[in-house]
Design an enzyme around this catalytic site. Structure first.
Site, PDB file in Angstrom:
ATOM      1  N   GLU A  80       1.115  -1.525  -0.080  1.00  0.00           N
ATOM      2  CA  GLU A  80       0.119   0.031  -0.056  1.00  0.00           C
ATOM      3  C   GLU A  80       1.085   1.293   0.078  1.00  0.00           C
ATOM      4  OE1 GLU A  80      -2.789   2.427  -0.436  1.00  0.00           O
ATOM      5  OE2 GLU A  80      -2.623   0.954  -0.624  1.00  0.00           O
ATOM      6  N   HIS A 113       3.708   2.281  -1.444  1.00  0.00           N
ATOM      7  CA  HIS A 113       3.629   2.021  -3.479  1.00  0.00           C
ATOM      8  C   HIS A 113       2.805   2.660  -3.676  1.00  0.00           C
ATOM      9  CE1 HIS A 113       7.204  -1.437  -2.271  1.00  0.00           C
ATOM     10  NE2 HIS A 113       7.490  -0.274  -2.854  1.00  0.00           N
ATOM     11  N   GLN A 139      17.668   8.414   0.815  1.00  0.00           N
ATOM     12  CA  GLN A 139      16.771   7.944  -0.414  1.00  0.00           C
ATOM     13  C   GLN A 139      17.016   9.284  -0.946  1.00  0.00           C
ATOM     14  OE1 GLN A 139      16.678   4.787  -2.725  1.00  0.00           O
ATOM     15  NE2 GLN A 139      14.502   5.166  -2.523  1.00  0.00           N
ATOM     16  N   SER A 159       8.008  -4.041   1.761  1.00  0.00           N
ATOM     17  CA  SER A 159       8.818  -4.998   0.662  1.00  0.00           C
ATOM     18  C   SER A 159       9.267  -6.533   1.612  1.00  0.00           C
ATOM     19  CB  SER A 159       9.092  -4.573  -0.585  1.00  0.00           C
ATOM     20  OG  SER A 159       8.028  -4.074  -1.449  1.00  0.00           O
TER      21      SER A 159
END
Length: 275
Positions: free
Chosen positions: A31, A33, A150, A183
């Site tokens: 969810e 993503h 990131q 993930s």
């Protein structure tokens, strides 16, 4: 929605329209993503999501070979979120020859925190994102804040290369019990999944302590590390940093984030909390 596997095919499909909004992923979607895809869709631009497990950002001992590849399921989820194009190249398409040219981000940002514990990681990230940007030519790119460092690295790359791309961050999506969706959560066993909420609990404890007294920052970081170890975790870091550049905060009223990475069993989880 169109699933595209080749660079030339994607470029042809995008040629007639406006520069798209782009959500790069490694697949095995959740969810979090899909929230990024919906955020991109709200821009009114066509949305491209990429699915590519990038070997360059994995160390030899990490989980590149076992990282789940779930393209059929991912495609269904992306279609339901309003994605227009899925770019799902294989390694031969992305790296037809060894990738000799690489993008090395500055050490002051990239060799701390995640970069300290995963040497070369952000060079791999920057290299593949730069290549994907050249392929997709987006006007907007959406990255999740869960990968906080990131996001800052990509923002800096876009700025320093004067790339005509607006980079925006998407808020971290959490399960009902507070665990940040990832993930890699699928690697957790049943007992580990219950234990995994401790990371977010410690982030909140650190943020509360530092808000109450910034002079307690180091003690709060150490207390969180100790609390995780006591529950069977192996923490890499729990650190309070200023949001802008992830260096140590220089003023009491500086907007901050507490970032953390820790291993629970064989699964390494990261999380953060802005305050």
């Amino acid at each position: 929605m169109h699933v595209v596997h080749h660079i030339a095919e994607l470029r042809q499909a995008l040629a007639a329209g406006p520069r798209p909004a782009f959500v790069p992923t490694m697949g095995n979607l959740h969810e979090g993503h899909l929230a990024l895809v919906r955020q991109a869709k709200a821009s009114g631009l066509p949305v491209v999501a990429s699915i590519f497990v990038n070997r360059l950002q994995f160390a030899p001992h990490e989980d590149f070979d076992r990282y789940p590849r779930t393209l059929p399921r991912d495609s269904e989820l992306l279609a339901s979120a309003g994605c227009d194009f899925v770019f799902a190249p294989d390694e031969r398409e992305m790296y037809p020859t060894p990738q000799a040219y690489k993008v090395a981000p500055p050490a002051a940002l990239a060799d701390i925190l995640e970069g300290h514990f995963r040497p070369g990681f952000f060079t791999g990230v920057c290299t593949v994102v730069m290549k994907l940007f050249q392929i997709v030519q987006p006007g907007l790119a959406v990255f999740g804040k869960k990968d906080y460092q990131q996001l800052r690295v990509i923002e800096g790359m876009v700025r320093d290369f004067a790339m005509p791309i607006t980079v925006v961050g998407g808020e971290t999506v959490r399960a009902d019990d507070g665990l940040a969706l990832s993930s890699r959560n699928g690697y957790l066993g049943t007992d580990e999944r219950q234990q995994a909420t401790a990371l977010a609990v410690q982030l909140r404890a650190v943020a509360d302590a530092v808000r109450a007294d910034p002079a307690r920052t180091a003690a709060a970081e150490q207390a969180a590390m100790d609390a995780l170890r006591a529950r069977g975790w192996a923490p890499d870091y729990v650190a309070v940093r200023q949001r802008s550049d992830l260096l140590a905060a220089t003023a009491p009223d500086t907007p901050c984030v507490v970032v953390a990475a820790a291993r629970l069993g064989n699964t390494r989880l990261i999380d953060n909390l802005e305050f």
